[in-house]
Design a protein around this motif. Structure first.
Motif, PDB file in Angstrom:
ATOM      1  N   PHE A   1       0.795  -1.227   0.000  1.00  0.00           N
ATOM      2  CA  PHE A   1       0.000   0.000   0.000  1.00  0.00           C
ATOM      3  C   PHE A   1       0.831   1.283   0.000  1.00  0.00           C
ATOM      4  CE2 PHE A   1      -2.931  -3.154   1.847  1.00  0.00           C
ATOM      5  CZ  PHE A   1      -3.982  -3.011   0.951  1.00  0.00           C
ATOM      6  N   SER A   2       2.136   1.161   0.244  1.00  0.00           N
ATOM      7  CA  SER A   2       2.984   2.353   0.268  1.00  0.00           C
ATOM      8  C   SER A   2       4.039   2.275  -0.832  1.00  0.00           C
ATOM      9  CB  SER A   2       3.667   2.500   1.637  1.00  0.00           C
ATOM     10  OG  SER A   2       4.605   3.551   1.606  1.00  0.00           O
ATOM     11  N   LYS A   3       3.922   3.165  -1.806  1.00  0.00           N
ATOM     12  CA  LYS A   3       4.895   3.192  -2.900  1.00  0.00           C
ATOM     13  C   LYS A   3       6.262   3.614  -2.383  1.00  0.00           C
ATOM     14  CE  LYS A   3       5.643   4.925  -7.587  1.00  0.00           C
ATOM     15  NZ  LYS A   3       7.068   5.209  -7.351  1.00  0.00           N
ATOM     16  N   ASP A   4       6.290   4.491  -1.382  1.00  0.00           N
ATOM     17  CA  ASP A   4       7.569   4.935  -0.824  1.00  0.00           C
ATOM     18  C   ASP A   4       8.322   3.772  -0.195  1.00  0.00           C
ATOM     19  OD1 ASP A   4       7.115   7.522  -1.618  1.00  0.00           O
ATOM     20  OD2 ASP A   4       6.272   8.153   0.304  1.00  0.00           O
ATOM     21  N   LEU A   5       7.595   2.940   0.565  1.00  0.00           N
ATOM     22  CA  LEU A   5       8.235   1.781   1.171  1.00  0.00           C
ATOM     23  C   LEU A   5       8.698   0.794   0.116  1.00  0.00           C
ATOM     24  CD1 LEU A   5       6.131   0.911   4.368  1.00  0.00           C
ATOM     25  CD2 LEU A   5       8.544   1.560   4.250  1.00  0.00           C
ATOM     26  N   TYR A   6       7.879   0.596  -0.900  1.00  0.00           N
ATOM     27  CA  TYR A   6       8.236  -0.308  -1.985  1.00  0.00           C
ATOM     28  C   TYR A   6       9.492   0.186  -2.701  1.00  0.00           C
ATOM     29  CZ  TYR A   6       8.061  -2.628  -6.515  1.00  0.00           C
ATOM     30  OH  TYR A   6       8.395  -3.331  -7.656  1.00  0.00           O
ATOM     31  N   ASP A   7       9.559   1.484  -2.987  1.00  0.00           N
ATOM     32  CA  ASP A   7      10.735   2.061  -3.648  1.00  0.00           C
ATOM     33  C   ASP A   7      11.963   1.944  -2.757  1.00  0.00           C
ATOM     34  OD1 ASP A   7       9.207   2.714  -5.836  1.00  0.00           O
ATOM     35  OD2 ASP A   7       8.882   4.805  -5.218  1.00  0.00           O
ATOM     36  N   PHE A   8      11.758   2.146  -1.448  1.00  0.00           N
ATOM     37  CA  PHE A   8      12.864   2.003  -0.505  1.00  0.00           C
ATOM     38  C   PHE A   8      13.399   0.567  -0.504  1.00  0.00           C
ATOM     39  CE2 PHE A   8      14.277   0.715   3.766  1.00  0.00           C
ATOM     40  CZ  PHE A   8      15.369   1.558   3.917  1.00  0.00           C
ATOM     41  N   TYR A   9      12.472  -0.401  -0.533  1.00  0.00           N
ATOM     42  CA  TYR A   9      12.889  -1.810  -0.577  1.00  0.00           C
ATOM     43  C   TYR A   9      13.708  -2.096  -1.839  1.00  0.00           C
ATOM     44  CZ  TYR A   9      12.640  -6.727  -1.758  1.00  0.00           C
ATOM     45  OH  TYR A   9      12.977  -7.998  -2.160  1.00  0.00           O
ATOM     46  N   CYS A  10      13.229  -1.628  -2.974  1.00  0.00           N
ATOM     47  CA  CYS A  10      13.932  -1.878  -4.242  1.00  0.00           C
ATOM     48  C   CYS A  10      15.327  -1.256  -4.217  1.00  0.00           C
ATOM     49  CB  CYS A  10      13.130  -1.322  -5.412  1.00  0.00           C
ATOM     50  SG  CYS A  10      11.592  -2.221  -5.743  1.00  0.00           S
ATOM     51  N   LEU A  11      15.431  -0.052  -3.692  1.00  0.00           N
ATOM     52  CA  LEU A  11      16.719   0.634  -3.612  1.00  0.00           C
ATOM     53  C   LEU A  11      17.662  -0.088  -2.651  1.00  0.00           C
ATOM     54  CD1 LEU A  11      18.424   3.085  -4.449  1.00  0.00           C
ATOM     55  CD2 LEU A  11      17.442   4.331  -2.508  1.00  0.00           C
ATOM     56  N   ALA A  12      17.143  -0.441  -1.469  1.00  0.00           N
ATOM     57  CA  ALA A  12      17.962  -1.136  -0.478  1.00  0.00           C
ATOM     58  C   ALA A  12      18.399  -2.504  -0.993  1.00  0.00           C
ATOM     59  CB  ALA A  12      17.186  -1.294   0.834  1.00  0.00           C
ATOM     60  N   ASN A  13      17.508  -3.177  -1.704  1.00  0.00           N
ATOM     61  CA  ASN A  13      17.824  -4.500  -2.232  1.00  0.00           C
ATOM     62  C   ASN A  13      18.924  -4.411  -3.287  1.00  0.00           C
ATOM     63  OD1 ASN A  13      16.835  -7.375  -2.063  1.00  0.00           O
ATOM     64  ND2 ASN A  13      16.713  -7.067  -4.265  1.00  0.00           N
ATOM     65  N   ALA A  14      18.901  -3.335  -4.068  1.00  0.00           N
ATOM     66  CA  ALA A  14      19.918  -3.143  -5.100  1.00  0.00           C
ATOM     67  C   ALA A  14      21.276  -2.783  -4.491  1.00  0.00           C
ATOM     68  CB  ALA A  14      19.471  -2.058  -6.077  1.00  0.00           C
ATOM     69  N   ASP A  15      21.256  -1.960  -3.436  1.00  0.00           N
ATOM     70  CA  ASP A  15      22.505  -1.478  -2.848  1.00  0.00           C
ATOM     71  C   ASP A  15      23.062  -2.403  -1.766  1.00  0.00           C
ATOM     72  OD1 ASP A  15      22.327   0.702  -4.490  1.00  0.00           O
ATOM     73  OD2 ASP A  15      21.479   2.035  -2.962  1.00  0.00           O
ATOM     74  N   HIS A  16      22.191  -3.139  -1.096  1.00  0.00           N
ATOM     75  CA  HIS A  16      22.621  -3.974   0.030  1.00  0.00           C
ATOM     76  C   HIS A  16      21.966  -5.359  -0.064  1.00  0.00           C
ATOM     77  CE1 HIS A  16      24.207  -0.255   1.745  1.00  0.00           C
ATOM     78  NE2 HIS A  16      23.013   0.298   1.563  1.00  0.00           N
ATOM     79  N   GLY A  17      22.128  -6.008  -1.205  1.00  0.00           N
ATOM     80  CA  GLY A  17      21.473  -7.286  -1.461  1.00  0.00           C
ATOM     81  C   GLY A  17      21.824  -8.372  -0.466  1.00  0.00           C
ATOM     82  N   ILE A  18      23.090  -8.432  -0.055  1.00  0.00           N
ATOM     83  CA  ILE A  18      23.529  -9.474   0.884  1.00  0.00           C
ATOM     84  C   ILE A  18      22.866  -9.269   2.250  1.00  0.00           C
ATOM     85  CG2 ILE A  18      25.496 -10.407   2.152  1.00  0.00           C
ATOM     86  CD1 ILE A  18      25.447 -11.291  -0.731  1.00  0.00           C
ATOM     87  N   LEU A  19      22.880  -8.036   2.738  1.00  0.00           N
ATOM     88  CA  LEU A  19      22.256  -7.739   4.034  1.00  0.00           C
ATOM     89  C   LEU A  19      20.761  -8.026   3.990  1.00  0.00           C
ATOM     90  CD1 LEU A  19      22.274  -6.588   6.893  1.00  0.00           C
ATOM     91  CD2 LEU A  19      22.046  -4.297   5.899  1.00  0.00           C
ATOM     92  N   LEU A  20      20.100  -7.620   2.914  1.00  0.00           N
ATOM     93  CA  LEU A  20      18.659  -7.862   2.785  1.00  0.00           C
ATOM     94  C   LEU A  20      18.366  -9.362   2.704  1.00  0.00           C
ATOM     95  CD1 LEU A  20      16.176  -5.859   2.502  1.00  0.00           C
ATOM     96  CD2 LEU A  20      18.441  -4.822   2.486  1.00  0.00           C
ATOM     97  N   SER A  21      19.256 -10.120   2.087  1.00  0.00           N
ATOM     98  CA  SER A  21      19.071 -11.573   2.014  1.00  0.00           C
ATOM     99  C   SER A  21      19.136 -12.183   3.406  1.00  0.00           C
ATOM    100  CB  SER A  21      20.138 -12.199   1.118  1.00  0.00           C
ATOM    101  OG  SER A  21      20.002 -11.753  -0.208  1.00  0.00           O
ATOM    102  N   PHE A  22      20.069 -11.710   4.216  1.00  0.00           N
ATOM    103  CA  PHE A  22      20.169 -12.180   5.600  1.00  0.00           C
ATOM    104  C   PHE A  22      18.860 -11.908   6.342  1.00  0.00           C
ATOM    105  CE2 PHE A  22      20.917 -11.752  10.092  1.00  0.00           C
ATOM    106  CZ  PHE A  22      21.829 -12.759  10.396  1.00  0.00           C
ATOM    107  N   ILE A  23      18.360 -10.691   6.221  1.00  0.00           N
ATOM    108  CA  ILE A  23      17.157 -10.298   6.957  1.00  0.00           C
ATOM    109  C   ILE A  23      15.940 -11.083   6.474  1.00  0.00           C
ATOM    110  CG2 ILE A  23      15.558  -8.384   7.406  1.00  0.00           C
ATOM    111  CD1 ILE A  23      18.002  -6.506   7.244  1.00  0.00           C
ATOM    112  N   LYS A  24      15.786 -11.190   5.157  1.00  0.00           N
ATOM    113  CA  LYS A  24      14.606 -11.865   4.606  1.00  0.00           C
ATOM    114  C   LYS A  24      14.540 -13.319   5.041  1.00  0.00           C
ATOM    115  CE  LYS A  24      15.495  -9.952   0.518  1.00  0.00           C
ATOM    116  NZ  LYS A  24      15.469  -9.542  -0.903  1.00  0.00           N
ATOM    117  N   PHE A  25      15.658 -14.017   4.972  1.00  0.00           N
ATOM    118  CA  PHE A  25      15.647 -15.424   5.367  1.00  0.00           C
ATOM    119  C   PHE A  25      15.571 -15.570   6.885  1.00  0.00           C
ATOM    120  CE2 PHE A  25      16.620 -16.489   1.062  1.00  0.00           C
ATOM    121  CZ  PHE A  25      16.177 -17.792   0.920  1.00  0.00           C
ATOM    122  N   ALA A  26      16.243 -14.694   7.615  1.00  0.00           N
ATOM    123  CA  ALA A  26      16.191 -14.765   9.076  1.00  0.00           C
ATOM    124  C   ALA A  26      14.761 -14.631   9.578  1.00  0.00           C
ATOM    125  CB  ALA A  26      17.072 -13.679   9.691  1.00  0.00           C
ATOM    126  N   VAL A  27      13.982 -13.781   8.920  1.00  0.00           N
ATOM    127  CA  VAL A  27      12.598 -13.547   9.347  1.00  0.00           C
ATOM    128  C   VAL A  27      11.644 -14.579   8.755  1.00  0.00           C
ATOM    129  CG1 VAL A  27      10.659 -11.928   9.277  1.00  0.00           C
ATOM    130  CG2 VAL A  27      12.976 -11.080   9.702  1.00  0.00           C
TER     131      VAL A  27
END
Length: 223
Positions: A21-47
């Motif tokens: 429901f939030s385009k800002d959050l979605y855009d933030f996720y896409c940006l963070a995933n592009a810049d910090h893919g390894i960290l985001l992978s840790f978080i996604k699987f950990a959760v």
């Protein structure tokens, strides 16, 4: 349904709905995933993968967590496995293109080529990488339980030979390897590799929830 079931559902909705429901959050996720893919992978699987294990426990034992289960240590292990899975996705997705090129299958924009690329990447990743990852996960899960589910215990020496002797190979080989890899993981990851790169690891982590349910029902059936 128990109160804990509604709480579990609320957690799932809280994790996903804000990004819908939030385009800002979605855009933030896409940006963070592009810049910090390894960290985001840790978080996604950990959760998400840990939630899948909790859901499996709910199906088997009627609760999402119990003393000695080791929710936090399991999340740490899943996070580290998530990093390995992210790297595997890079290796096998790029390698699949080289394999098709070797057999003179020319790269193009057709769906048939994309499907062949996705299937090749998924098949080889699950044949080569998945069994090793699954065994590492099984060993660490057993070690966590043996150490009382504590974070300190997670980082204590792991007696791998003893743990391997206690593995239920009828379940591990007969179901996890022989059935979930060809009939679940290869088709599921073929779909994963068809997705945009931004969502591949996220979808793979969500599949961890599905697998938790499958393994729970399989464990109940084997009793």
């Amino acid at each position: 349904m128990k109160r804990s079931d509604f709480q579990f559902l609320a957690v799932i909705l809280a994790l996903f709905l804000p990004f819908v429901f939030s385009k800002d959050l979605y855009d933030f996720y896409c940006l963070a995933n592009a810049d910090h893919g390894i960290l985001l992978s840790f978080i996604k699987f950990a959760v998400l993968a840990t939630l899948g294990e909790s859901l499996g426990v709910r199906i088997r034992q009627g609760v999402y967590n119990y003393r000695g289960f080791g929710l936090l240590p399991r999340a740490i292990v899943w996070g580290l496995l998530g990093i390995a899975i992210k790297i595997a996705f890079i290796i096998f997705s790029q390698g699949a293109g080289a394999v098709l090129a070797y057999f003179d299958v020319m790269k193009n924009d057709s769906f048939a080529y994309k499907l062949g690329l996705a299937f090749t990447a998924s098949a080889f990743m699950n044949i080569i990488f998945a069994p090793v990852m699954m065994m590492v996960h099984k060993i660490t899960d057993t070690h966590i339980v043996q150490q009382g589910g504590t974070v300190k215990g997670l980082f204590s020496p792991i007696d791998v030979p003893v743990i391997l002797k206690k593995v239920d190979w009828q379940m591990m080989w007969g179901f996890v390897f022989k059935k979930t890899i060809p009939f679940f993981w290869i088709p599921a990851h073929t779909i994963t590799f068809l997705l945009p790169a931004t969502f591949q690891v996220l979808f793979a982590a969500v599949l961890g929830i599905v697998l938790g349910v499958i393994l729970a029902f399989a464990a109940n059936k084997s009793k």
